[in-house]
Scaffold this active site. Structure first.
Site, mmCIF file in Angstrom:
data_model
loop_
_atom_site.group_PDB
_atom_site.id
_atom_site.type_symbol
_atom_site.label_atom_id
_atom_site.label_comp_id
_atom_site.label_asym_id
_atom_site.label_seq_id
_atom_site.Cartn_x
_atom_site.Cartn_y
_atom_site.Cartn_z
ATOM 1 N N ARG A 107 0.685 -1.275 -0.219
ATOM 2 C CA ARG A 107 0.377 -0.222 0.022
ATOM 3 C C ARG A 107 0.644 1.135 0.310
ATOM 4 O O ARG A 107 1.081 2.693 -0.409
ATOM 5 C CB ARG A 107 -0.446 -0.201 1.198
ATOM 6 C CG ARG A 107 -2.294 1.086 1.082
ATOM 7 C CD ARG A 107 -3.548 0.844 2.286
ATOM 8 N NE ARG A 107 -2.394 0.939 3.682
ATOM 9 C CZ ARG A 107 -2.868 1.155 4.828
ATOM 10 N NH1 ARG A 107 -4.410 0.624 4.533
ATOM 11 N NH2 ARG A 107 -2.258 1.590 6.100
ATOM 12 N N HIS A 144 5.055 24.716 -5.051
ATOM 13 C CA HIS A 144 4.424 23.794 -5.476
ATOM 14 C C HIS A 144 5.048 23.071 -6.242
ATOM 15 O O HIS A 144 4.797 21.816 -5.950
ATOM 16 C CB HIS A 144 3.137 24.747 -5.560
ATOM 17 C CG HIS A 144 2.654 25.668 -4.249
ATOM 18 N ND1 HIS A 144 3.406 26.404 -3.781
ATOM 19 C CD2 HIS A 144 1.557 25.325 -3.628
ATOM 20 C CE1 HIS A 144 1.682 27.009 -2.701
ATOM 21 N NE2 HIS A 144 0.871 26.101 -3.053
ATOM 22 N N ARG A 151 10.916 26.077 -0.642
ATOM 23 C CA ARG A 151 9.175 26.771 -0.550
ATOM 24 C C ARG A 151 8.794 26.512 -2.497
ATOM 25 O O ARG A 151 8.792 27.897 -2.423
ATOM 26 C CB ARG A 151 8.599 27.185 0.159
ATOM 27 C CG ARG A 151 7.172 26.935 0.779
ATOM 28 C CD ARG A 151 6.413 27.877 1.240
ATOM 29 N NE ARG A 151 5.220 27.366 1.098
ATOM 30 C CZ ARG A 151 3.925 27.744 0.372
ATOM 31 N NH1 ARG A 151 4.465 28.650 0.219
ATOM 32 N NH2 ARG A 151 3.197 27.424 0.836
ATOM 33 N N LYS A 197 -2.438 7.305 0.991
ATOM 34 C CA LYS A 197 -2.292 7.198 3.044
ATOM 35 C C LYS A 197 -1.164 8.635 3.163
ATOM 36 O O LYS A 197 -0.493 8.172 3.640
ATOM 37 C CB LYS A 197 -1.661 6.132 3.323
ATOM 38 C CG LYS A 197 -1.603 6.004 4.876
ATOM 39 C CD LYS A 197 -1.570 4.829 5.533
ATOM 40 C CE LYS A 197 -1.730 5.003 7.134
ATOM 41 N NZ LYS A 197 -2.659 4.540 7.951
ATOM 42 N N LEU A 227 -9.626 4.800 3.359
ATOM 43 C CA LEU A 227 -8.633 4.418 3.342
ATOM 44 C C LEU A 227 -8.707 2.642 3.182
ATOM 45 O O LEU A 227 -9.666 2.717 3.448
ATOM 46 C CB LEU A 227 -7.651 4.099 4.095
ATOM 47 C CG LEU A 227 -6.144 4.303 4.111
ATOM 48 C CD1 LEU A 227 -5.620 4.315 3.166
ATOM 49 C CD2 LEU A 227 -5.023 3.814 5.445
HETATM 50 N N1 PLP Z 1 -8.865 5.121 7.755
HETATM 51 C C1 PLP Z 1 -7.695 5.761 8.008
HETATM 52 C C2 PLP Z 1 -7.981 7.591 7.791
HETATM 53 C C3 PLP Z 1 -6.590 5.225 8.788
HETATM 54 O O1 PLP Z 1 -5.949 6.818 9.312
HETATM 55 C C4 PLP Z 1 -6.591 4.264 9.044
HETATM 56 C C5 PLP Z 1 -5.406 3.685 10.125
HETATM 57 O O2 PLP Z 1 -4.470 4.325 10.497
HETATM 58 C C6 PLP Z 1 -7.051 3.806 8.065
HETATM 59 C C7 PLP Z 1 -8.707 3.566 8.103
HETATM 60 C C8 PLP Z 1 -7.106 1.800 9.007
HETATM 61 O O3 PLP Z 1 -5.843 1.364 8.059
HETATM 62 P P1 PLP Z 1 -5.444 -0.059 8.858
HETATM 63 O O4 PLP Z 1 -5.778 -1.064 8.640
HETATM 64 O O5 PLP Z 1 -4.385 -0.125 7.393
HETATM 65 O O6 PLP Z 1 -3.913 0.623 10.192
#
Ligand code: PLP
Length: 285
Positions: A52, A102, A100, A144, A200
């Site tokens: 991921r 963008h 800095r 993430k 996520l």
């Molecule tokens: N959603 C968000 C916004 C998160 O920050 C997290 C974990 O940090 C999750 C879901 C759960 O993801 P995972 O099961 O991979 O830890």
């Protein structure tokens, strides 16, 4: 060492590490991260987190300088430098170091960070309290990224309310928690929001789905509403280090508690997998 900070090849106690102010994380939060627990020097579901991590990086046009195998080896080497065999393992990639602007820097490679600290796991069987919060995040929640300001604000709001997690919703549709995914059990079915751009794709979520399939619990990856969540038989959150916690209250109103046997089967199954995967018998070191 009781904890460890690593930055581009250098490491030491976290409190002593220094990073350049021009790391783009300081100006833009320009990077991606991963986190997972480690017990008995075994990093739980490491390969899935690394996969991921590379996907998140690719979606932001970033390429780690290490291969997946090299990154796994680095993390396995670093955890041996910390006193405790049980650690919270966190790593992140930031776009580089540059003045800095963008647009992407032309002459800088990404920076790799690792943070290790002793692990505290919560009791999976202890009920938690939740609050609801309007989801004001952007439309790429499947990445993430380090841009977590709405998550930070919602998480603090939950804490101020004496709760453990805030559950985001866009209008009536429940998305996920500020640092977890959210699921319900209703009439024997495990329901969880689809893994689209609004959530996520949690590793713990994927494992929960796999456990449901193993236990013969039907799974529905379809959106559910705030009122469906309030009326569910059980409401659960999941994340890499909490696995599957169930809620007793949302916004101060009692919820769930109507499918304790099914919930317990699921939690037992998830926990058994974690213990099996991280038991000393399977330890490589
Ligand atoms: N959603 C968000 C916004 C998160 O920050 C997290 C974990 O940090 C999750 C879901 C759960 O993801 P995972 O099961 O991979 O830890």
């Amino acid at each position: 060492m009781t904890n460890l900070g690593y930055y581009n090849g250098e490491y030491g106690p976290l409190e002593e590490m220094r990073i350049p102010m021009n790391d783009r994380v300081c100006w833009f939060g320009d990077g991606v991260y991963e986190a997972t627990p480690c017990v008995n020097h075994i990093i739980f579901t490491l390969d899935e987190h690394i996969d991921r991590f590379f996907k998140s990086a690719a979606m932001l046009d970033m390429t780690p300088e290490l291969t997946k195998t090299q990154l796994a080896e680095l993390l396995r080497r670093l955890i041996l430098k910390v006193d405790s065999p049980d650690q919270f393992v966190y790593w992140q990639l930031t776009r580089g170091t540059a003045s800095r602007t963008h647009t992407f820097p032309e002459h800088s490679s990404p920076n790799l960070w690792v943070m290790l600290r002793p692990l505290t796991l919560s009791n999976i069987y202890e009920k938690i309290k939740l609050i609801t919060a309007e989801d004001t995040r952007f439309l790429h929640c499947n990445i993430k990224t380090l841009n977590l300001l709405p998550n930070v604000m919602a998480s603090e709001k939950a804490k101020q309310a004496g709760s453990q997690e805030a559950i985001f919703h866009r209008g009536e549709r429940v998305t996920e928690g500020s640092h977890s995914n959210v699921h319900i059990l209703k009439d024997g079915v495990f329901q969880t929001a689809p893994a689209d751009n609004l959530i996520l794709p949690g590793i713990a979520r994927a494992h929960l789905i796999a456990h449901c399939r193993k236990l013969g619990i039907p799974v529905s990856e379809t959106p559910f509403t705030v009122s469906e969540m309030f009326n569910a038989d059980e409401v659960m959150t999941s994340s890499a280090s909490t696995f599957c916690l169930s809620a007793s209250h949302i916004d101060g109103i009692a919820v769930g508690g109507k499918a304790p046997v099914l919930l317990r089967r699921l939690q037992d199954s998830v926990l058994a997998e974690f213990h099996e995967a991280t038991s000393r018998k399977t330890a490589r070191v």
